[in-house]
Design an enzyme around this catalytic site. Structure first.
Site, PDB file in Angstrom:
ATOM      1  N   ASP A  99       1.023  -1.144  -0.154  1.00 42.70           N
ATOM      2  CA  ASP A  99      -0.206  -0.106   0.079  1.00 42.70           C
ATOM      3  C   ASP A  99       0.970   1.129   0.150  1.00 42.70           C
ATOM      4  O   ASP A  99       2.352   1.362   0.042  1.00 42.70           O
ATOM      5  CB  ASP A  99      -0.774   0.273   1.250  1.00 42.70           C
ATOM      6  CG  ASP A  99      -0.199   0.213   2.336  1.00 42.70           C
ATOM      7  OD1 ASP A  99       1.188  -0.663   2.511  1.00 42.70           O
ATOM      8  OD2 ASP A  99      -0.462   0.743   3.521  1.00 42.70           O
ATOM      9  N   GLU A 165       0.470  -0.499   5.905  1.00 37.36           N
ATOM     10  CA  GLU A 165       1.466  -0.287   6.726  1.00 37.36           C
ATOM     11  C   GLU A 165       1.693   1.406   6.832  1.00 37.36           C
ATOM     12  O   GLU A 165       1.350   2.074   7.701  1.00 37.36           O
ATOM     13  CB  GLU A 165       3.027  -1.166   6.155  1.00 37.36           C
ATOM     14  CG  GLU A 165       3.982  -0.098   7.147  1.00 37.36           C
ATOM     15  CD  GLU A 165       4.442   1.279   7.066  1.00 37.36           C
ATOM     16  OE1 GLU A 165       4.800   1.715   8.172  1.00 37.36           O
ATOM     17  OE2 GLU A 165       3.835   2.170   6.260  1.00 37.36           O
TER      18      GLU A 165
HETATM   19 ZN    ZN Z   1       6.755   2.276   3.876  1.00 37.86          ZN
END
Ligand code: ZN
Length: 459
Positions: A99, A165
């Site tokens: 992501d 994340e």
């Molecule tokens: Zn990163």
């Protein structure tokens, strides 16, 4: 590893690199922003694309998995691909995330954030560095080693590509616990940090932690006329300013009692570079004491990141009854976040100006990270980096936080964690004009392939 094998691997990485760059470009074209306001179909698409890439490498067991977030909603899809270790051989977990951060205002970019564009040796695009380059580092190392037929590589490999994340990894802990057996490893390589500069590799050996929260200050039951009561009653914004001023001493060091400071780093950050990188205006002095790198990596730092006050446009001649400030406190390696939160709460209670009613509302907490100085895995990584770059890596800290590292250490306490980098100081991760240096990325791929062969040869 002999010089010959190293040279052969270098040639193989060079030969494979154009295809790896094409794979990176295809991933950058998927706008896999995990922030809730964005279309999560793209995060699913990037999971599917990386799943296919890992299948193509030949890893025998590839899955898309997720775990629930604390609020019960499903976490973003993660990709896990495995090649089990031969009996008695170690397993290496290769982490990256698929992501990305939101692009921000496209007008601040020189190129389309989701159309990868090469300018000189740099490839621009959101995620080109953070962290789709990390995915490509793992893919490249595995391809260079000829998996799955790399039968002479007696090491188990698990690739773990997270999908949230950049949104704070809300389901990470549950994911680790639910898939503990799948993810268990002897060495964990987290390819999501930075190198020291172009031409000089680094191992990230410390990360700061974080606590935040809100200070609420109340002085009146309701707003009153500033002409009638001003002079005898101070407004809440003035009182909050006096409280905020106690957070730092005259030199600009954090003045909250009881916070941990870690030892000074081995390298320093050039002051002129810091001024340029941070856009500090002419004539503004740096805050704090000691080395610049120590101020950024091994000491606490406190920022006021928001304040609720009447806007200038809506201002009237009244004395504000209350004011709330949001405080972000970065923690030195070695600092327990709960203890830091208590220290902050005690500080605001002790420094309540003029007896104002002050309440501390704790927010998020993330643990810092301090790598053990000299594990066998660290020695293997240093040797691999030195071979790949022709120069030894330096130990760097990072002032930001990767809280999931502490979760990895807690769930897999016997694993050695190596935090490696694909970025360099010009990468502008999270900002406009993010880019990766392609020459450096090629060295990252080679270094990781060398590292796997060294781990296979025995730690
Ligand atoms: Zn990163």
């Amino acid at each position: 590893m002999t010089i010959d094998t190293s040279a052969a691997l270098r040639a193989r990485v060079a030969e494979l690199f154009p295809a790896l760059q094409a794979d990176l470009e295809a991933l950058v074209r998927i706008p896999s922003v995990s922030a809730a306001a964005f279309d999560q179909a793209y995060v699913a698409a990037s999971a599917a694309a990386t799943e296919q890439l890992l299948r193509d490498v030949g890893l025998p067991d590839v899955q898309i998995l997720s775990a629930p977030r604390p609020d019960g909603t499903p976490g973003a899809p993660a990709v896990v691909a495995r090649r089990p270790a031969p009996e008695g051989a170690p397993t290496v977990l290769l982490y990256a995330h698929h992501d990305v951060q939101p692009p921000g205002d496209p007008a601040t970019w020189d190129t389309d954030p989701f159309e990868p564009t090469q300018v000189g040796e740099r490839l621009f695009g959101r995620g080109a560095a953070d962290d789709k380059a990390g995915i490509v580092a793992h893919l490249g190392a595995l391809r260079a080693l000829g998996l799955p037929d790399g039968a002479d590589l007696p090491v188990g490999v698990t690739v773990f590509l997270e999908g949230e994340e950049e949104s704070g990894s809300p389901s990470f802990r549950a994911f680790l616990e639910e898939h503990r057996d799948l993810l268990a490893a002897d060495v964990i390589v987290v390819a999501d940090s930075t190198n020291w500069k172009v031409g000089v590799p680094a191992l990230t050996t410390s990360l700061r932690g974080l606590v935040d929260g809100e200070v609420e200050l109340r002085v009146l039951e309701h707003a009153v006329h500033s002409g009638m009561f001003g002079g005898a009653v101070l407004d809440a914004v003035t009182l909050m300013s006096r409280l905020v001023a106690t957070f730092h001493d005259e030199a600009g060091d954090v003045a909250i009692e009881g916070l941990v400071t870690a030892p000074e780093p081995e390298v320093d950050y050039d002051e002129a570079a810091l001024r340029a990188d941070s856009s500090l205006l002419d004539g503004v002095s740096l805050a704090g004491t000691g080395t610049v790198s120590g101020r950024l990596w091994t000491k606490p730092a406190l920022s006021v990141i928001g304040m609720d006050v009447t806007s200038v446009a809506e201002a009237s001649n009244t004395i504000a009854p209350s004011c709330t400030a949001k405080i972000s406190l970065r923690l030195a390696p070695g600092q327990d976040p709960a203890a830091a939160d208590e220290a902050l709460a005690a500080h605001v209670a002790k420094h309540a100006p003029f007896g104002a009613h002050v309440t501390w509302h704790p927010g998020e907490a993330g643990k810092p990270f301090f790598a053990p100085g000299d594990s066998a895995a660290m020695r293997a990584a240093r040797a691999a980096f030195t071979e790949a770059w022709g120069t030894a890596p330096v130990d760097v800290g990072v002032g930001g936080s990767i809280p999931f590292i502490a979760d990895l250490l807690e769930v897999f306490p016997s694993a050695a964690i190596l935090v490696t980098g694909v970025e360099d100081p010009d990468s502008r991760a999270h900002g406009a004009n993010e880019s990766v240096h392609l020459g450096e990325l090629q060295k990252v791929v080679l270094a990781e392939a060398l590292l796997l062969t060294k781990i296979a040869a025995g730690l």
